[in-house]
Write an enzyme that holds these catalytic residues in place. Structure first.
Site, mmCIF file in Angstrom:
data_model
loop_
_atom_site.group_PDB
_atom_site.id
_atom_site.type_symbol
_atom_site.label_atom_id
_atom_site.label_comp_id
_atom_site.label_asym_id
_atom_site.label_seq_id
_atom_site.Cartn_x
_atom_site.Cartn_y
_atom_site.Cartn_z
ATOM 1 N N LYS A 1 3.065 0.907 16.342
ATOM 2 C CA LYS A 1 4.102 0.737 15.350
ATOM 3 C C LYS A 1 4.217 1.856 14.468
ATOM 4 C CE LYS A 1 6.084 -2.028 11.646
ATOM 5 N NZ LYS A 1 6.154 -3.092 10.808
ATOM 6 N N GLU B 1 0.456 -2.298 12.578
ATOM 7 C CA GLU B 1 0.836 -3.761 12.815
ATOM 8 C C GLU B 1 1.004 -4.276 14.148
ATOM 9 O OE1 GLU B 1 3.612 -4.316 9.887
ATOM 10 O OE2 GLU B 1 2.238 -4.245 8.027
ATOM 11 N N TRP C 1 0.736 -1.112 -0.055
ATOM 12 C CA TRP C 1 -0.226 0.164 -0.034
ATOM 13 C C TRP C 1 0.849 1.290 -0.119
ATOM 14 C CZ3 TRP C 1 -1.251 3.254 4.718
ATOM 15 C CH2 TRP C 1 -0.317 2.987 5.628
ATOM 16 N N ASP C 2 2.183 0.992 0.289
ATOM 17 C CA ASP C 2 3.040 2.270 0.372
ATOM 18 C C ASP C 2 2.997 3.136 -0.940
ATOM 19 O OD1 ASP C 2 3.926 0.403 2.344
ATOM 20 O OD2 ASP C 2 6.031 0.463 1.905
#
Length: 797
Positions: free
Chosen positions: A614, A502, A373-374
């Protein structure tokens, strides 16, 4: 948490706004930083990438020559498998290395580690798109020699690497042997205790499929067994020398060498122009692929290196015209770091046609060459505003994988499409479903990027031909995945998902996911209705391709209207998910610094049970969907989540910087920005040796343009509310908007908006509308002081 920033020593790496240079050779430091330097000096064009290893072949940490999309399947092993787990992964392959030219002087091998270095300079030139090196040294016999090399990965010919190699015997007659090589040497299996690193293969991966040797040219070809790809690679040379040289060459299936032997007179020089070409195909025979390699080499030799270098500089210049961000700062390294980051974005994307952008570009094998998805969230905004055709190509690549996404949805028991969390070929390659398949938000991320592309570029044709089909299938997925909960007064809920964070997996009603899904369904319904009204032919084609039923858009709208968005009345914050506020806070005080990133030192279950983040999750939602939050909600959410965020993901600090800017935390905004900017050059993650963090680099551009320049672009309407850091005096950059070119320049007192090309464009400066035209191409306005900036809900909402 945030690692200390390491400032490169000025006596070795001086600040230079248009280059990264090493101007002195330190053998000890070189060995320590070999891996980082190979990434720092890597060259790529989006199709072909070469790490910055030295021509002698040593010292070396990880040789790398990569082709985007050239991979082999890797069986995924599970201790306990289950239905729907991917059976095959994909790993990008290391192609044969052709950068090596080994040198012997009077029988003495040249080695940087052993030579008496008299002068040294290694330069990655952002303006010319080349990597050069200039070394003077004294041999053990006291002779002085000079070696100058220059290499490029061509933007004009995306399958070509060119190397210029020039050796001069400055003061004495010298016997010279140069061995120019092309070698297939696949990396060994790596330590898999770090899940980010690529796994190696056991046994042969590239199977020989024929070789040819003629004159100064060598061609090798290979097949992969499982993925069915055929690789061709080759080298050729043009040589001139002062003195008599003889050549001989040959090789085998995995090695080719061309050896040049002769004697240089005092002041004499030998010049070698070496050309490398790499092609692959999923259909052509080895003979055909080798022919394509030969054609590329023929064209390079016919064109000649001076013309190739000139064209490279021209092409790179065009990139800077449309993408350069210029900052005048107290620190001269700020501009240098910004341009290195922008240069990496160019290298990862400029010739990426037909592929995605791997998480580390083509600078390393980390994450096995997968893209995530970056691309849509962190890289595509940069491309939409600086290179719309490539942005379109990346979205078209997602469309080309739509059938595989439909098949994956059926496998998971869903309607619509489920795009892969990580992939090379469009098939899911994530082995850990809790932080992979469960990240359904990727479907909405793609839809979000699609909408931004269409609104900013004005490419409605893409929406009609391709984008609408993606929107239909992703909206179907959300409508199928969620349900109307009686216990929550009929609100639409989405359970069992993982958001961007995450460290919190398999939750119900992740705030980010629900908000993005809502926008996905709304946009899909609007698009379908508009096509039906305004483009009946395109609508009819959409119905044929998707079997769209008349009632479906209404179903999506109903789900969007009733979407459940978690909110806690007591704390006045949006919980990251239904249970996040019920978790015990992580013991940050008791966590040693060396235990970050936490994912390498704690079992996932320990993380899932705690309030520890995260990367930006709800904070990211506040940036992407800012009109969904009040100013007060943004402030409260940020203040709650910021202390809980470890920034163990490189994608985090850039987003924190943007939102901190918006809510008026100027010191925190520049603090986070400086960490985002230095992510690689200061090796903040300790893993730059494995490749550049392309999405984090894209996030740096976001922090510049959406953060300090204050851009918001909801519904395609540009609005700026700039606020420069105290240490900066000027920020300027170009943007492409619906075929027109803007240039924005911001100082502490003023902001100037200039229409460099186009028929006319309207934008907003704060609350004031500005109409730019050829008659009024430039408008300058005062910048409001920080405490008067507009915060919170956007006027575009």
């Amino acid at each position: 948490m945030l690692r200390p920033r390491l400032i490169p020593p000025d006596d070795i790496f001086p600040p230079n706004p248009w280059a990264i240079e090493a101007i002195r050779y330190d053998a000890r430091l070189s060995q320590e930083l070999t891996g980082q330097a190979e990434t720092m000096f890597a060259l790529s064009n989006g199709t072909l990438g070469v790490r910055g290893s030295v021509e002698e072949g040593a010292p070396v940490r990880e040789v790398g020559t990569y082709l985007n999309g050239f991979y082999e399947h890797r069986p995924i092993s599970y201790g306990e498998s289950a239905y729907g787990f991917p059976k095959l992964g994909q790993s990008i392959l290391n192609c044969p290395d052709g950068t090596v030219l080994k040198l012997s002087i009077d029988g003495e091998p040249f080695s940087l580690l052993k030579a008496e270095i008299l002068a040294f300079r290694k330069t990655l030139d952002f303006a010319s798109g080349t990597l050069s090196r200039d070394v003077r040294w004294a041999s053990s016999a006291g002779k002085t020699l000079r070696l100058r090399t220059r290499r490029l990965v061509s933007l004009a010919s995306r399958h070509l690497v060119a190397i210029e190699y020039e050796l001069t015997a400055e003061d004495a007659e010298t016997q010279v042997v140069i061995s120019s090589q092309l070698q297939n040497d696949q990396p060994l299996a790596t330590d898999t205790s770090d899940p980010r690193l690529a796994e190696g293969f056991v046994g042969r991966v590239l199977h020989p499929a024929g070789s040819q040797f003629a004159g100064l040219r060598a061609l090798l070809s290979y097949r992969t067994r499982s993925s069915g790809l055929t690789l061709g690679c080759g080298m050729d040379h043009v040589v001139s020398a002062d003195g008599a040289f003889v050549t001989d060459g040959g090789g085998d299936d995995d090695f080719a060498a061309q050896v040049f032997r002769g004697t240089l007179p005092p002041g004499g020089t030998i010049r070698i122009h070496k050309y490398l070409s790499y092609h692959y195909s999923d259909a052509a025979s080895p003979e055909q692929v080798r022919s394509e390699v030969s054609w590329t080499l023929d064209n390079a030799i016919e064109t000649g290196l001076p013309s190739i270098l000139a064209r490279q500089e021209q092409d790179v210049g065009h990139f800077w015209e449309r993408a350069d961000v210029a900052v005048t700062s107290v620190s001269p390294r700020t501009q240098q770091a910004i341009r290195w980051n922008l240069f990496q974005l160019m290298q990862a994307s400029e010739r990426v046609e037909g592929h995605g952008i791997p998480a580390r570009g083509l600078t390393g094998r980390t994450y096995e060459g997968h893209y995530f998805w970056d691309t849509e969230i962190y890289v595509l905004p940069f491309l939409i505003y600086t290179n719309p055709p490539i942005a379109r190509s990346l979205l078209k690549n997602r469309y080309d994988g739509l059938d595989k996404a439909r098949a994956r949805a059926r496998e998971l028991g869903h309607r619509g499409a489920t795009f892969p969390w990580r992939t090379i070929n469009g098939e899911e390659a994530s082995a850990y479903y809790a932080a992979g398949t469960a990240q359904y938000h990727i479907n909405a991320d793609i839809a979000y990027a699609l909408r931004k592309y269409v609104e900013i570029s004005g490419d409605d044709d893409f929406l009609r031909r391709f984008g609408a089909e993606i929107l239909v299938e992703t909206a179907r997925l959300w409508c199928d995945l969620g349900f109307f909960s009686e216990r929550l007064d009929g609100r639409f809920c989405i359970n069992g998902v993982t958001g961007p964070d995450e460290y919190t997996a398999l939750v119900n009603n992740n705030c980010f996911t629900n908000l993005m899904a809502r926008e996905n369904m709304r946009y899909a319904a609007r698009t379908v209705r508009r096509l039906e009204r305004d483009h009946p032919d395109a609508f009819a084609a959409l119905v044929r391709r998707t079997s769209l039923e008349p009632a479906e858009p209404s179903h999506w709208e109903a789900a969007a209207e009733r979407m459940y968005i978690p909110y806690d009345e007591r704390l006045k914050v949006h919980p990251q998910d239904d249970d996040f506020l019920n978790l015990q806070e992580w013991d940050f005080a008791g966590t040693p610094d060396e235990n970050y990133p936490l994912l390498l030192h704690y079992h996932p279950l320990n993380l899932y049970r705690s309030q520890v983040i995260k990367q930006a999750d709800t904070v990211l939602a506040m940036f992407l969907l800012g009109d969904q939050f009040t100013a007060e909600a943004k402030r409260r959410n940020f203040e709650y989540y910021d202390p809980l965020t470890t920034h163990d993901s490189s994608l985090s600090v850039c987003i924190q910087s943007i939102v901190a800017n918006e809510i008026g935390l100027r010191d925190k905004a520049i603090h986070y920005f400086n960490f985002a900017l230095a992510m690689d050059l200061s090796d903040l993650g300790g893993n730059m040796m494995h490749g550049a963090h392309i999405a984090a680099i894209g996030g740096t551009w976001l922090a510049l343009i959406y953060g300090f320049a204050g851009l918001r672009d909801g519904q395609g309407q540009l609005r700026f509310d700039p606020c420069l850091p105290d240490a900066w005096t000027r920020l300027s950059f170009p943007l492409s908007v619906r075929g027109q070119r803007l240039r924005i320049a911001i100082e502490h007192g003023t902001a100037s908006y200039h229409l460099a090309h186009g028929a006319g464009l309207s934008l907003w400066h704060g609350d004031e509308r500005l109409d730019l035209s050829p008659a009024t191409p430039t408008i300058t306005r005062a910048v409001r002081p920080p405490d008067a900036r507009m915060h919170g809900r956007s006027p575009n909402s």
